[in-house]
Design an enzyme around this catalytic site. Sequence first.
Site, PDB file in Angstrom:
ATOM      1  CG  ASP A  69      -1.969   1.022   1.252  1.00  0.00           C
ATOM      2  OD1 ASP A  69      -2.791   1.005   0.329  1.00  0.00           O
ATOM      3  OD2 ASP A  69      -2.004   1.861   2.187  1.00  0.00           O
TER       4      ASP A  69
ATOM      5  CD  GLU B 226      -1.971   2.707  -3.618  1.00  0.00           C
ATOM      6  OE1 GLU B 226      -3.008   3.297  -3.891  1.00  0.00           O
ATOM      7  OE2 GLU B 226      -1.534   2.618  -2.447  1.00  0.00           O
TER       8      GLU B 226
END
Length: 532
Positions: free
Chosen positions: A209, A270
């Site tokens: 993330d 990401e």
Amino acid sequence: MSAEPMLVSRQLARDPWWRDAVVYQVYLRSFADGNGDGIGDLAGLRTRLPYLASLGVDAVWVTPHYVSGGADGGYDVIDYTAVDPSYGTVEDVRALVTDAHALGLRVLLDIVPNHTSDQHEWFQQALADPSSPFADLYHFMPPSESPPNNWQSMFGGPAWSRTPDGRWYLHLFTPQQPDLNWDEPAVADAFDEVLRFWFDLGVDGFRVDVAYGLFKDPAYRDNPGIYSPTLFGHGPEQAMTTNQPRVHQIWRRWRSVADSYPGDRMLVGEVSLADLDEVGLYARPDELHHAFQFRLLKSDWDAAAFADTITEALAAFDRVGAPAPWVLGNHDKARQVTRYGSERRARAAAMLMLALPGSAYLYAGEELGLPEAFVPDEARRDPIFFRSNGKRAGRDGCRIPMPWESLTRNAGFTSGTPWLPIPANWPAYAVDRQAVDPSSTLALYQQAILLRDLYPALGSGQASVTLTDGVIRVDLTSRFGDPDPITCYINMGSDPVAVPATQVLLASSPDVPAAADGSVTLAPDTTIWVRL
Ligand code: NOJ
Ligand code: CA
């Protein structure tokens, strides 16, 4: 089709597996409820693994399963080595991995290093005592009238909130997600242990993330501009809070942890940056295996936008020798069917993506052609909706539970009350119906993934992209030296177009009339895979 010899060559050459993998993103809370409490869980996911195997995907990415404060759909982690009781136990993760491996599926977990939950033990200690060493693990600033700088939360409002004793602390997302201070070596050490904990358990990797985050400008200077979610990603306007060069040393470190385990473990980050060359740097050979670029995901239904993005992304990843990861939908973005304006277009886009060299990431439910669902305000959960005072709808509409069975209550997702309301038309999209309908979107995805496995030119190797009159043509050749090139056409224009083709392998819509002269007529909003 004489596919057998190619199947063998492709499988032998599929090394490492992640280069051209199809990865299926499971939104854990909405996938399948195993115990009737209305919340998807690991036990439910285990029962649906055969479905994923029959879809043909290589790996499953499971959204955060950790003990969480629940402020941002699990992306506010209280304990990185424990499972939230709503989802199950650590033993359930072990069992998930065992079952998945038995079916030939890999399992990726989702790790959240940019921030913790405000209920994390470290933050609690830091709140209780400003002089505690735990306070160094976050970004605290002394009490002052106004926030220390102009940094904004990506969910709206300032990125700084106050502690009860008046200090400021940084959170690029909700106030319940304080940002960690990665310049403090203890943070990196702790995350190494988290990686090892789950790798030891047998997981195949992680989706990382906010991999473009972690480090912040050491002098806390103002950002030059304001981030807009309508941009392709963060750019120079967010230079102080994103893409700090120091972050690359962490990906090198994580890569060496992953590489210390047998069996081709992998990391996908990401990397929500607008500049594709910057994204590519995250996927250099000693960094992350995949770096998500979101430009295609953020492109409107527009042939030039799609063609440019594909050409530029292929070039950017080529420069660092990395496969390009493609993604059209995820848990942060409105469903393709709604964004593009029709299921027909969503099907065409999916076939384009699955043809492109690199890896493809599917988001649970896109293979059913789910539209964005209407969510009444009183049922909304996403902090984006609340922090923007309802100006931004937020992401609940793409997080609605999966429809499995058309005749069962709650479309077979749960025997209890689903955590987000299930729309009345959901049974029409259910897996049981689509599984027996050869014209369904589910059947299209299955066939496309199967052909991708059979034909080395699909999803691997070289692509050359041309755009003429709203039709993107992608000529595909394998990297395994087979003599069987394939061409993918997508008609994003408004008129039918005749294109050269002698054999249609797959079409996203049934109406593709073949002509005897070695051409086919391609209707608008249609993709075909052909031999010339
Ligand atoms: C990106 C995740 O995909 C999103 O769902 C989350 O809200 C933010 N990162 C913050 O963790
Ligand atoms: Ca449950």
